[in-house]
Write an enzyme that holds these catalytic residues in place. Sequence first.
Site, PDB file in Angstrom:
ATOM      1  N   GLU A  63       8.837  87.228   2.988  1.00 33.35           N
ATOM      2  CA  GLU A  63       9.105  85.784   3.047  1.00 33.35           C
ATOM      3  C   GLU A  63       8.707  85.119   1.719  1.00 33.35           C
ATOM      4  OE1 GLU A  63      10.674  83.943   5.482  1.00 33.35           O
ATOM      5  OE2 GLU A  63      11.078  85.934   6.282  1.00 33.35           O
ATOM      6  N   TRP A 117      11.399  85.279  -0.665  1.00 35.11           N
ATOM      7  CA  TRP A 117      12.507  84.298  -0.598  1.00 35.11           C
ATOM      8  C   TRP A 117      12.314  83.195  -1.628  1.00 35.11           C
ATOM      9  CZ3 TRP A 117      17.183  84.122   1.513  1.00 35.11           C
ATOM     10  CH2 TRP A 117      17.479  84.945   2.598  1.00 35.11           C
ATOM     11  N   TRP A 174      33.076  65.739   5.365  1.00 36.47           N
ATOM     12  CA  TRP A 174      31.817  65.391   6.041  1.00 36.47           C
ATOM     13  C   TRP A 174      31.926  64.018   6.678  1.00 36.47           C
ATOM     14  CZ3 TRP A 174      29.094  69.582   6.433  1.00 36.47           C
ATOM     15  CH2 TRP A 174      29.123  70.523   5.404  1.00 36.47           C
ATOM     16  N   ASN A 226       9.384  76.627   9.838  1.00 35.83           N
ATOM     17  CA  ASN A 226      10.630  77.161   9.261  1.00 35.83           C
ATOM     18  C   ASN A 226      11.761  77.273  10.284  1.00 35.83           C
ATOM     19  OD1 ASN A 226      12.234  78.504   7.153  1.00 35.83           O
ATOM     20  ND2 ASN A 226      12.027  80.286   8.497  1.00 35.83           N
ATOM     21  N   TRP A 275      25.376  67.706   4.204  1.00 37.76           N
ATOM     22  CA  TRP A 275      24.086  68.391   4.120  1.00 37.76           C
ATOM     23  C   TRP A 275      23.198  67.833   3.004  1.00 37.76           C
ATOM     24  CZ3 TRP A 275      23.320  71.179  -0.490  1.00 37.76           C
ATOM     25  CH2 TRP A 275      24.467  71.321  -1.288  1.00 37.76           C
ATOM     26  N   TRP A 315      18.810  74.562   2.742  1.00 42.96           N
ATOM     27  CA  TRP A 315      19.944  73.738   3.192  1.00 42.96           C
ATOM     28  C   TRP A 315      21.269  74.459   2.979  1.00 42.96           C
ATOM     29  CZ3 TRP A 315      20.394  69.711   6.323  1.00 42.96           C
ATOM     30  CH2 TRP A 315      19.214  69.064   6.687  1.00 42.96           C
TER      31      TRP A 315
HETATM   32  P1  FAD Z   1       5.065  81.354   5.658  1.00 45.14           P
HETATM   33  O1  FAD Z   1       5.939  81.817   6.750  1.00 45.14           O
HETATM   34  O2  FAD Z   1       3.616  81.630   5.770  1.00 45.14           O
HETATM   35  O3  FAD Z   1       5.650  82.012   4.318  1.00 45.14           O
HETATM   36  C1  FAD Z   1       4.843  82.164   3.148  1.00 45.14           C
HETATM   37  C2  FAD Z   1       5.500  81.518   1.960  1.00 45.14           C
HETATM   38  O4  FAD Z   1       6.731  82.153   1.665  1.00 45.14           O
HETATM   39  C3  FAD Z   1       5.843  80.053   2.164  1.00 45.14           C
HETATM   40  O5  FAD Z   1       4.726  79.236   1.944  1.00 45.14           O
HETATM   41  C4  FAD Z   1       6.942  79.854   1.133  1.00 45.14           C
HETATM   42  O6  FAD Z   1       6.433  79.639  -0.151  1.00 45.14           O
HETATM   43  C5  FAD Z   1       7.661  81.200   1.152  1.00 45.14           C
HETATM   44  N1  FAD Z   1       8.801  81.131   2.059  1.00 45.14           N
HETATM   45  C6  FAD Z   1       8.843  81.463   3.365  1.00 45.14           C
HETATM   46  N2  FAD Z   1      10.093  81.320   3.858  1.00 45.14           N
HETATM   47  C7  FAD Z   1      10.858  80.851   2.841  1.00 45.14           C
HETATM   48  C8  FAD Z   1      12.237  80.504   2.706  1.00 45.14           C
HETATM   49  N3  FAD Z   1      13.101  80.610   3.713  1.00 45.14           N
HETATM   50  N4  FAD Z   1      12.661  80.056   1.521  1.00 45.14           N
HETATM   51  C9  FAD Z   1      11.826  79.966   0.467  1.00 45.14           C
HETATM   52  N5  FAD Z   1      10.515  80.285   0.533  1.00 45.14           N
HETATM   53  C10 FAD Z   1      10.037  80.722   1.691  1.00 45.14           C
HETATM   54  N6  FAD Z   1      10.028  75.845   1.567  1.00 45.14           N
HETATM   55  C11 FAD Z   1       9.343  75.173   0.632  1.00 45.14           C
HETATM   56  O7  FAD Z   1       8.334  75.677   0.130  1.00 45.14           O
HETATM   57  N7  FAD Z   1       9.762  73.941   0.217  1.00 45.14           N
HETATM   58  C12 FAD Z   1      10.865  73.327   0.729  1.00 45.14           C
HETATM   59  O8  FAD Z   1      11.208  72.222   0.310  1.00 45.14           O
HETATM   60  C13 FAD Z   1      11.576  74.003   1.756  1.00 45.14           C
HETATM   61  N8  FAD Z   1      12.657  73.428   2.342  1.00 45.14           N
HETATM   62  C14 FAD Z   1      13.350  74.114   3.306  1.00 45.14           C
HETATM   63  C15 FAD Z   1      14.494  73.532   3.879  1.00 45.14           C
HETATM   64  C16 FAD Z   1      15.221  74.207   4.858  1.00 45.14           C
HETATM   65  C17 FAD Z   1      16.457  73.559   5.461  1.00 45.14           C
HETATM   66  C18 FAD Z   1      14.811  75.496   5.269  1.00 45.14           C
HETATM   67  C19 FAD Z   1      15.570  76.229   6.321  1.00 45.14           C
HETATM   68  C20 FAD Z   1      13.687  76.089   4.702  1.00 45.14           C
HETATM   69  C21 FAD Z   1      12.945  75.413   3.722  1.00 45.14           C
HETATM   70  N9  FAD Z   1      11.789  75.990   3.132  1.00 45.14           N
HETATM   71  C22 FAD Z   1      11.118  75.303   2.154  1.00 45.14           C
HETATM   72  C23 FAD Z   1      11.374  77.362   3.456  1.00 45.14           C
HETATM   73  C24 FAD Z   1      10.353  77.509   4.604  1.00 45.14           C
HETATM   74  O9  FAD Z   1      10.760  76.757   5.708  1.00 45.14           O
HETATM   75  C25 FAD Z   1       8.944  77.078   4.219  1.00 45.14           C
HETATM   76  O10 FAD Z   1       8.570  77.694   3.000  1.00 45.14           O
HETATM   77  C26 FAD Z   1       7.929  77.501   5.290  1.00 45.14           C
HETATM   78  O11 FAD Z   1       8.261  76.907   6.510  1.00 45.14           O
HETATM   79  C27 FAD Z   1       6.548  77.075   4.865  1.00 45.14           C
HETATM   80  O12 FAD Z   1       5.608  77.405   5.844  1.00 45.14           O
HETATM   81  P2  FAD Z   1       4.504  78.505   5.565  1.00 45.14           P
HETATM   82  O13 FAD Z   1       3.842  78.238   4.258  1.00 45.14           O
HETATM   83  O14 FAD Z   1       3.627  78.565   6.760  1.00 45.14           O
HETATM   84  O15 FAD Z   1       5.382  79.791   5.428  1.00 45.14           O
END
Ligand code: FAD
Length: 518
Positions: free
Chosen positions: A320, A323, A352, A387, A405, A428
């Site tokens: 993750e 990503w 849209w 997430n 979007w 997005w």
């Molecule tokens: P954990 O599950 O603990 O993951 C650890 C770290 O991995 C996160 O802190 C993050 O840095 C990275 N990560 C995890 N999943 C993703 C992902 N899908 N994409 C990119 N990085 C990821 N993340 C942001 O940091 N900033 C945003 O502005 C953001 N906007 C989002 C918008 C949408 C529509 C979606 C679907 C996802 C978005 N994310 C964003 C990704 C993800 O939702 C968040 O990083 C995550 O929910 C943060 O929670 P956590 O730190 O507990 O994640």
Amino acid sequence: PRPMEELLSALEDTAENRRTIDVKDAIIHWFKMDLRCNDNRALALASEKAKEAGVPLICMYIVSPQDFEAHLRAPIRVDFILRTLEVLKADLAALDIPLYVETVEKRKHIPDRILELMEQWGSRHLFANMEYEVDELRREATMVRDLSENGKSFEVVHDTCVVPPGQLQSGSGNQYAVYTPWYRSWVAHIHANLDLLELFEPPNKNPSSAKKQYKDLFDCPIPDAPPNKQLGKKEKERSHSVWPAGEHAASDRLDKFCDEKIGSYSSQRNIPSDDGTSCLSVHLASGTISSRTCVRTARDRNKTKRLDGGNEGIRVWISEVAWRDFYKHVLVHWPYVCMNKPFKPEYSNISWSYDEDHFKAWCEGRTGFPIVDAAMRQLKYLGYMHNRCRMIVASFLSKDLLLDWRKGERYFMENLIDGDFASNNGGWGFSASVGVDPQPYFRIFNPLLQSEKFDPDGDYIRKWVPELKALNNTEIHDPYGRGAGNKVKKTGYPQPIVNHKDCRDRALSAYKDGIASG
Ligand code: FAD
């Protein structure tokens, strides 16, 4: 040339100059979104250079109100950054290193102001970590050349990603546009280059004379947030208790997550009522922790000491964090995706809707779809959303409501404490099926099924939508559709603003027609 190539070529052109410039007075580290002392590559390099030459290190952070309209849009995010600067200033002061913070009116004035400050401090060496947004890369390329013409050097280095953009290529020599093969190559690259996980030491203590010499810089205050970015008293208190700022809070959170949660991450990470994820995104987005530290720490908890095997929770969590790297690589290779454009041009012609009532209902968590409303209220209250729910609400906005979007992407940036340009755009693009490696457009989340699957007992909904607290575990996912209409009407909870099945059909035709005419 692409913006990153432009910067790399500027760095190459001036490399000789950087080596030959005499170190006279101070060395400067320019903080951006790397607000930490530990494991900060440019800061460590700057500090080494200062130590070698026996000169002081000065740190600075320069911000313009225009940044608050571009990247730092959410008041809760601005507040977090300002609190982080306080922590950083204190940590640096303990090493006799000043942190100078200044607000300049316009972003375009920043390079000139830096040059002036360098003159004032008698400094010829500037260090910073690279940011991958187009404007920043171009600005830095110009600065490298301009400073060089003024007999100064500017060293800009990769730091924020574990694997810097440009390192991973598919068999045909191109940037990967699909995550899974990219991720395999990311893991293999790190295993072959373990120095990518190197820990950079915090800066050395400054000579004690620096305290006297740069007294004004030590005394400079951290500015307040501009009036339109201030949090109310209650929001401030809440944010300060939920989101402690600074790198110590970040490393405590990482340790606690690795001690208590990482092992069960793969089974718990999709349950929004569970506290099963790290909540480190705000720290990664602000640079209060490095992604290297995250990956290295998690890997070291794995008996196999590998990224891609052993404990499933650790493996999935690292994937993750990957990503985040993936979307930064995407930003560098296809900058237009972050400029309001879909990845594939044929997705430009989708018609849209711009129904403001629908958009308002979505923002306020009053769509009549409990899981969507719970998530939107979590965002408003905490500046954060789980997430799984980010995917649900983004799919709901772009497919059920067929709203553009980009409106949702912007609203997220205006409200998220972890708002990150590349990850937000990537998320997005994925959910609205317009980005790189997206969800196929015909896969349309059914909010009811998502709700039943990921919040089976309705705990998340009950927490954020108190109007539905009294409903049983079946009614709560669809109160009006499951015979609880009379109970919830009294609470004022709205009827669903759209019918999912009709919306699904409408979205499928709109995407199909748009792609066909694109
Ligand atoms: P954990 O599950 O603990 O993951 C650890 C770290 O991995 C996160 O802190 C993050 O840095 C990275 N990560 C995890 N999943 C993703 C992902 N899908 N994409 C990119 N990085 C990821 N993340 C942001 O940091 N900033 C945003 O502005 C953001 N906007 C989002 C918008 C949408 C529509 C979606 C679907 C996802 C978005 N994310 C964003 C990704 C993800 O939702 C968040 O990083 C995550 O929910 C943060 O929670 P956590 O730190 O507990 O994640």
